[in-house]
Design an enzyme around this catalytic site. Structure first.
Site: not given
Lengths: 300, 786
Positions: B431, B433
C-alpha cells in the site's frame, strides 16, 4: 479592538480569486438581490435557520428553550421571532441539526489565526484570503484592520464586493487589496432598484474611481435569464466597461441554488423562473465581451 | 493507444474466472514425500521450485508477446499447503462466497481430501504458528486486538532492484560459487548452514533457467505450426528472447520485461509472499534500454507501450492466492499489491523522471486494471508536468496512481538506518510501505487495533464485546481524577498488548527462518548471497519488522471527547459516558449529541484534537520502535489498514468518538468518517502534525467531487494541494474522485457499475467486489466539496 460579524469561513476555496484561498464571508448586506444565493448573509446579526427536512418533530427545542419562544404546531416548531434572543440553545441541543445558528463575532486576531492556517497552500498556489459576503465594505473598520494585518503577514488579499458603499470606504482599502472582485449586475438604474433594492449610481461611480487608482479589478457579472441577459443591458455593460482599466471579466451563469434557504429563514423568494443559461448562450456572451480585449471567463 | 491484440488480452484477463489450481500443491506434496529428511531444508525448498518449473503446464496465450503464467491459464490460482492447508470447508467457502471467490471443482476437493490434508494438516506453517503461540496471544488474536500476516502467507513484501537487468542467472550462479569458495569452515560455525543455503540458491537458478528454456521450446514448436506469418515471426521472437534470458542478462527493452516477468513468476511460485513482489522503479530499470534502442531505431514508442501493456495483463492474470478467516477480513481483495513506482530520485539524488516514466503513466491510463497497482514518487525536483499528468489520471476517478513524497521516503529510510544511495533507489510497495528495494526484508506482521486498547482501558482490562479479561487492571476509569491518569492507563495496556504481539512475532520469525527458506528470492535480494543466509533468516542487508497501527482518527476523537467533556469542561461525568457506551448511545441522546457536535475532532486543523493525535501516535511509536526482531533488525511502525479498519471496527463496541458498536474505523490516518468539516486543507494540516518521517509509511485518502478539480485550474490547485502536503512531510495521499450519488447508485445497481474502481485504502478495487459494510464506509467518508 473591533469585532467582525462573520457568517462562514471557507477553506480550499478555488473559485474566488487566484490559487487556493480561504474565503471569509462577512455577514450583513445592504442589497437584497432577488437571486441572492445566501439570504442568510443579508442580516447584520446572527440568524437562526430552520431545516424542515431535518426536523424530526421531537419537541426538545420547545421543552428546553430558555425564553419559551418555540411552540410545536403539528410537529413543526414555530419560533416567536420577536421574543427570541438568538441564544442558540435550540441549535445546540437539536439531535438532527434542524436548527442552525448562523453568524459569529470574531476579533481580528482570531480571524487572522484561522486565515494563517492555510498559509503553506497560499504559498504553493499563489493564493490567499478573499473577503466576501454579505458586503465586506459594510463592516469597513474590521475589513480595513483585516486587510492591513493580512498584508503585514504577507497574505495575498482579495475583496469581493458589490461596490455599494461610500467612496471613502473603498479608498481606505485600495492600498491593502491585491485584487477586487467587483460585481456588476444591471446598468439601468430603475431595473437595478427593482431587482436589487437600491440605486446603482454609487456602484458605477465607485468602479470608475477604483479603476483610476490602478487597482487590479475583475468585474463579475451574474447572468440571470430574463433579468439582465437582454442585449440592452449586455451592450450597455460592455460600453461602460470599455473605458475602464480592468483586467478580467467573469460571467457567472446563475443557477437555482439556495431557494430552500429562504424557507429556512422564513423569507420570501422573489425570483420567477429558474432556468440556467445554456452553454451556448454563455459562449455567445463571451464572444460579445471579447470586444473589450480583456480576459473573459465563464465562472469564478 | 490500445491495439487489438492488447484489447483482446485485456478482455480475456478481465473475464477470466479465478479458480483453484491443484498443480502446485501436488508437486509440493510429491517433492516433500520424496526428499524430506534426506536433504537440507533450503535444498528441499529449492527442489520444490525446480520440480514445479520443470513439470508445470506451460502455455502461450493467443497473441501475447510477454509469456508465462503461474497456473495453467489466466486466473488459475495455486495453493500453498506448506503455508496453509485448507480444509474442505475452506474450499467450499472459497467457492461459494460472493466476494473474492475462487471456483473449486470436485477433483480439486478430492485431491485436497485424499492427498493434501492427510500429509499437510500438521505440517503447514499455519499449524505450527498456532501451536507455538501463547494462550494470551490466541485470545488477543481472536478478539481482534491484532492480526497476523504470516499465518497463511509467507513473509514477503519486498521489491526488486536493477540487478536482474544487469545479470543473468548464470552470472548469479557464478556469484554463488564465489561465495561458496570463500566459506571458512575452520572459523565460521555457520559454514554448513551457509553452504546448504548457497547450494539451494544454485538449484533455484536452475529452476528459472529451465522455465526459460521450456518457453523457448514451446514457442519454437508453435512457430513451426503457425500459418499466420506475422504471428510466426512473433513466436520466433519469443523463442529467441527466452533462449537468451533468464540465463543471460537482458540486452533489449523486450528482453528486460520478459526477464522481470520470469523472476516474478519464480518469486510468487516459490512461496506466497503476500503483498507480492514487484519491479519497483520500473522506469529507472528500463530507461537505458529504451533510450538506446530508440536512438538506434530498433524500438518505437508504440512498440514499447505495447510491451508494457502486455506486462500489465500478466500482472492482472495472477489473483492473490485465496485467503480465509481473519486474514481474508484484513485483506479482502484479489489484488496482490504489486505497486509500480514511477518518478522519484536517481542514485545521485537528481530527478528520476524520464521518458519511460511518462510511458508508464500512459499505460496505467490506457489499461485501467486492478493489477498492477501504481504510484508516482514526487520529490521537490519532480517537474510539475509529471505531477499534473499523474493527477490528470487520478482525476478520472479510479484510484490510480497514488501519490508519494519521494523526499520523505528517502528521509524515512535514512532514519531507519539505510545508506543514502540505497534510500534513493528505494520507494514504496504494497500500500504505502517504505523500503530499500532489492536490499531489504521488510516484513509486515499484522495490524494493531489501537482504539480497541482504549476500549479495554475504559473497562479496566476487560473486553466488553466478549466479557473476557484480556488486558491488565489499570483502574476503574470513573475514579480517574485527570485525563493524564487515563492516558497513563492506556499506555500501560498498550505496553501489555504490544509485548504479546512482539513475543509472537519473534517466534514466528524463527519458525520461518528454520522451516521455510526462500532460496530463489534470496538470490535477488542483497546481501543474501554474500552472507550465505536466507531472506527469511536475516540474510538481507536490512531487516525491519513492522506492526501497522489502525484507527488513529477514532482513538483521537475518543480521547478528545473524554478530555474535553469529562475533564476540561465537565459537560458529562465519566460514568455518564461509560453508561452511554454500554447502551450503544441508545437512550443517551444528549451525550451523543454533545459528542457529535461539540467535540474538537481530528481532521480540522484544530490543535486541541491534533495534539491528542500526536500523543497517541508517539505512545504507539515509542512502544514498538526499537524492539529487536530475530533477524538482526528492529521493529518499527507504519500506519495503514488495507481493509482491516472494517474488521477492527466490527470487534469494537461504541466508542467515545461517537462510533457506534461494530461500525468501521477510519482508514489509515484519515479522519473518522464525518469528522472533518473544513475541507482538504484542514485534513492535510491535521495529518501533517504526525511525524511521518519516523514511520515506514502512512496512508491518507481523500474523497473529492469532480467539481472541485475541474479544468486546468482545478488540476493546478490539486497539484498545489499535494505539494503543500509534501512540503509538510506528508508521506502519501490519494484521492477518490466520485460523487456520493454515483456510489449510492452503484450500490443499488451493481450490475451497471461493474467497472467502478474506487480507492479503498492503499489500493483500489472494484466497488462491486467490496462487502456492503466496506461500501457503506466509503460512501460515508466525507466528500470534500466546496
Amino acid at each position: 479592538m473591533s469585532k467582525g460579524m462573520i457568517m462562514n469561513i471557507q477553506k480550499y476555496s478555488v473559485h474566488d480569486g487566484p490559487g487556493i484561498r480561504t474565503t471569509v464571508f462577512f455577514k450583513g448586506c445592504p442589497l437584497s438581490c432577488w437571486w441572492c444565493h445566501n439570504p442568510e448573509s443579508q442580516n447584520f446579526n446572527s440568524d437562526l435557520m430552520f431545516f424542515r427536512d431535518k426536523c424530526s418533530g421531537c419537541g426538545r427545542c420547545e421543552e428546553r428553550c430558555p425564553e419559551r419562544t418555540i411552540k410545536m404546531e403539528s410537529r413543526v416548531p414555530i419560533r416567536d421571532e420577536d421574543k427570541c434572543t438568538l441564544c442558540g440553545k435550540c441549535a445546540d441541543l437539536c439531535l438532527n441539526e434542524g436548527w442552525k445558528l448562523v453568524g459569529r463575532k470574531f476579533t481580528s486576531s482570531e480571524l487572522m489565526k484561522e486565515i494563517k492556517k492555510d498559509e503553506i497552500f497560499y504559498e504553493e498556489s499563489g493564493g490567499g484570503v478573499t473577503f466576501s459576503g454579505g458586503e465586506p465594505l459594510s463592516q469597513i473598520d474590521f475589513l480595513e484592520e483585516m486587510l492591513k494585518k493580512s498584508k503585514t503577514e504577507g497574505v495575498h488579499t482579495t475583496v469581493d464586493t458589490s461596490g455599494y458603499s461610500k467612496w471613502e470606504n473603498i479608498k481606505k482599502i485600495v492600498d491593502y487589496t491585491d485584487l477586487f472582485l467587483y460585481d456588476l449586475k444591471l446598468l439601468d438604474d430603475e431595473r437595478h432598484k427593482k431587482y436589487i433594492g437600491v440605486s446603482n449610481k454609487n456602484i458605477l461611480k465607485n468602479l470608475e474611481k477604483l479603476s483610476e487608482t490602478g487597482a487590479n479589478i475583475y468585474v463579475r457579472i451574474p447572468i440571470i435569464k430574463g433579468i439582465n441577459d437582454d442585449m440592452e443591458n449586455i451592450e450597455g455593460t460592455i460600453k461602460f466597461l470599455e473605458k475602464l482599466n480592468i483586467s478580467q471579466v467573469n460571467l457567472l451563469p446563475y443557477h437555482r441554488m439556495g431557494m430552500e434557504k429562504y424557507e429556512r429563514l422564513s423569507k420570501e423568494y422573489n425570483l420567477i423562473g429558474d432556468e440556467k443559461p445554456s452553454e451556448e448562450e454563455m459562449d455567445n456572451l463571451v464572444e460579445k465581451f471579447k470586444i473589450l480585449n480583456r480576459k473573459i471567463k465563464v465562472g469564478g | 493507444m490500445i491495439c487489438e491484440r492488447v484489447k483482446k488480452l485485456r478482455e480475456e484477463s478481465l473475464n477470466a474466472v479465478p479458480y483453484i489450481s491443484m498443480e502446485r500443491a501436488k508437486i509440493v506434496d510429491e517433492v516433500y514425500k520424496k526428499y524430506e529428511g534426506t536433504v537440507s531444508k533450503p535444498v528441499l525448498r529449492a527442489l520444490v521450485l525446480k520440480e514445479f518449473m520443470s513439470k508445470k503446464k506451460i502455455s502461450i496465450n493467443d497473441g501475447e508477446l510477454i509469456v508465462g503464467e503461474r497456473g495453467e491459464s489466466p486466473a488459475a490460482t495455486p495453493t500453498y499447503p506448506e503455508l496453509c492447508c485448507h480444509t474442505i470447508e475452506d474450499m467450499e467457502t472459497m467457492n461459494d462466497r460472493e466476494k473474492v471467490f475462487f471456483k473449486v471443482d470436485e477433483q480439486a476437493k478430492e485431491i485436497q481430501k485424499e492427498t493434501i490434508i492427510p500429509y499437510w494438516k500438521k505440517r503447514s506453517m499455519r499449524y505450527h504458528i498456532f501451536e507455538n503461540m501463547t494462550q494470551e496471544w490466541k485470545d488477543c488474536y481472536e478478539a481482534g486486538i491484532f492480526t497476523e500476516f504470516q499465518e497463511q502467507r509467507g513473509p514477503g513484501h519486498t521489491v526488486g532492484d536493477n540487478k536482474i537487468y544487469k545479470k543473468g542467472f548464470l552470472d548469479f550462479k557464478k556469484e554463488i560459487d564465489e561465495s561458496i569458495k570463500n566459506l571458512d569452515f575452520h572459523n565460521d560455525d555457520d559454514a554448513l548452514n551457509k553452504i546448504n543455503q548457497l547450494e539451494a540458491m544454485k538449484i533455484a537458478c536452475d529452476a528459472i533457467i529451465i522455465l526459460g528454456k521450456r518457453y523457448s521450446e514451446l514457442a519454437r514448436e508453435m512457430a513451426e505450426r503457425e500459418d499466420d506469418p506475422k504471428r510466426k515471426e512473433e513466436l520466433i521472437d519469443i523463442t529467441e528472447t527466452c533462449s537468451w534470458i533468464p540465463a543471460n542478462a537482458p540486452r533489449t527493452f523486450r528482453e528486460a520485461i520478459q526477464m522481470y516477468w520470469f523472476v516474478h513468476l519464480c518469486v510468487i511460485s516459490e512461496l506466497n509472499p503476500w503483498d507480492s513482489f514487484n519491479p519497483g522503479r520500473l522506469d529507472q530499470h528500463l530507461n537505458s534500454f529504451y533510450e538506446r534502442e530508440i536512438e538506434e531505431g530498433t524500438l518505437t514508442r508504440d512498440r514499447a507501450e505495447e510491451l508494457l501493456q502486455c506486462l500489465w495483463v500478466k500482472f492482472n492474470n495472477q489473483p492473490a492466492p485465496p485467503k480465509v478467516g481473519i486474514t481474508l477480513k484484513e485483506s479482502a481483495t484479489y489484488t496482490d499489491f504489486a505497486n509500480i513506482n514511477s518518478g522519484g530520485l536517481k542514485a545521485d539524488g537528481s530527478d528520476g523522471v524520464n521518458e519511460v516514466s511518462y510511458l508508464v503513466l500512459d499505460v496505467i491510463d490506457q489499461m485501467r486494471l486492478l493489477q498492477p497497482s501504481s504510484n508516482v514518487q514526487i520529490s521537490k525536483k519532480t517537474p510539475q508536468r509529471f505531477l499534473k499528468k499523474a493527477l490528470s489520471i487520478v482525476r478520472k476517478g479510479w484510484g490510480q496512481p497514488s501519490l508519494f513524497n519521494a523526499d520523505a521516503v528517502v528521509q524515512e529510510l535514512l532514519n531507519a538506518g539505510k545508506d543514502i544511495v540505497d534510500a534513493r533507489c528505494g520507494g514504496t510497495s504494497g500500500c504505502v510501505e517504505t523500503g530499500a528495494f532489492g536490499k531489504e526484508a521488510y516484513i509486515l506482521t499484522g495490524y494493531f487495533n489501537i482504539p480497541k486498547v482504549l476500549e479495554i482501558t475504559l473497562n479496566n482490562g476487560v473486553d466488553p464485546m466478549i466479557g473476557k479479561k484480556l488486558g491488565i487492571e489499570t483502574g476503574d476509569p470513573t475514579e480517574f481524577s485527570s485525563y493524564d491518569e487515563l492516558f497513563e492507563a492506556f499506555k500501560k495496556q498498550l505496553d501489555y498488548f504490544i509485548d504479546i504481539k512482539v513475543r509472537g512475532n519473534r517466534v514466528i520469525e524463527r519458525l520461518y527462518a528454520e522451516n521455510m527458506p526462500v532460496p530463489f528470492l534470496s538470490i535477488i535480494i542483497d546481501d543474501c548471497i554474500k552472507n550465505g543466509k536466507d531472506y527469511n533468516a536475516g540474510g538481507a542487508r536490512y531487516n525491519v519488522t513492522y506492526i501497522q497501527g489502525v484507527g488513529i482518527g477514532d482513538i483521537t476523537d475518543s480521547l478528545s471527547t473524554i478530555k474535553y467533556h469529562v475533564f476540561d469542561n465537565r459537560n458529562m461525568s465519566m460514568k455518564e459516558l461509560l453508561d452511554a457506551l454500554k447502551d450503544n448511545f441508545e437512550g443517551h441522546d444528549d451525550v451523543f449529541n454533545l459528542i457529535k457536535k461539540k467535540t474538537p475532532k481530528y481532521g480540522n486543523d484544530d490543535d486541541y484534537a491534533d495534539e491528542i493525535m500526536g500523543s497517541v501516535f508517539k505512545a504507539y511509536y515509542n512502544e514498538v520502535t526499537g524492539r529487536p526482531n530475530t533477524r538482526g533488525g528492529e521493529h518499527r511502525i507504519n500506519m495503514l489498514p488495507t481493509t482491516c479498519h472494517v474488521y477492527f471496527g466490527s470487534v469494537i463496541g461504541a466508542l467515545p468518538s461517537g462510533k457506534k458498536s461494530e461500525e468501521a474505523l477510519a482508514d489509515g490516518i484519515s479522519p473518522a468518517k464525518g469528522a472533518d468539516l473544513n475541507g482538504p486543507t484542514g485534513v492535510i494540516k491535521s495529518a501533517s502534525k504526525m511525524d511521518h518521517l519516523i514511520t515506514g509509511g502512512t496512508l491518507l485518502n481523500q474523497k473529492v467531487t469532480p467539481s472541485v478539480i475541474e479544468g486546468e485550474e482545478g488540476l493546478d490547485k490539486l497539484a498545489n494541494l499535494v505539494r503543500g502536503y509534501f512540503k509538510l512531510d506528508g508521506h502519501h495521499i490519494q484521492f477518490n474522485v466520485v460523487t456520493r450519488e454515483t456510489l449510492l447508485e452503484a450500490q443499488e445497481r451493481p450490475e451497471e457499475y461493474k467497472n467502478l474502481i474506487v480507492r479503498v485504502a492503499g489500493y483500489s478495487d472494484y466497488f462491486s467486489n467490496l462487502s456492503k459494510e466496506l461500501q457503506d464506509e466509503i460512501i460515508a467518508r466525507t466528500e470534500q466539496s466546496i
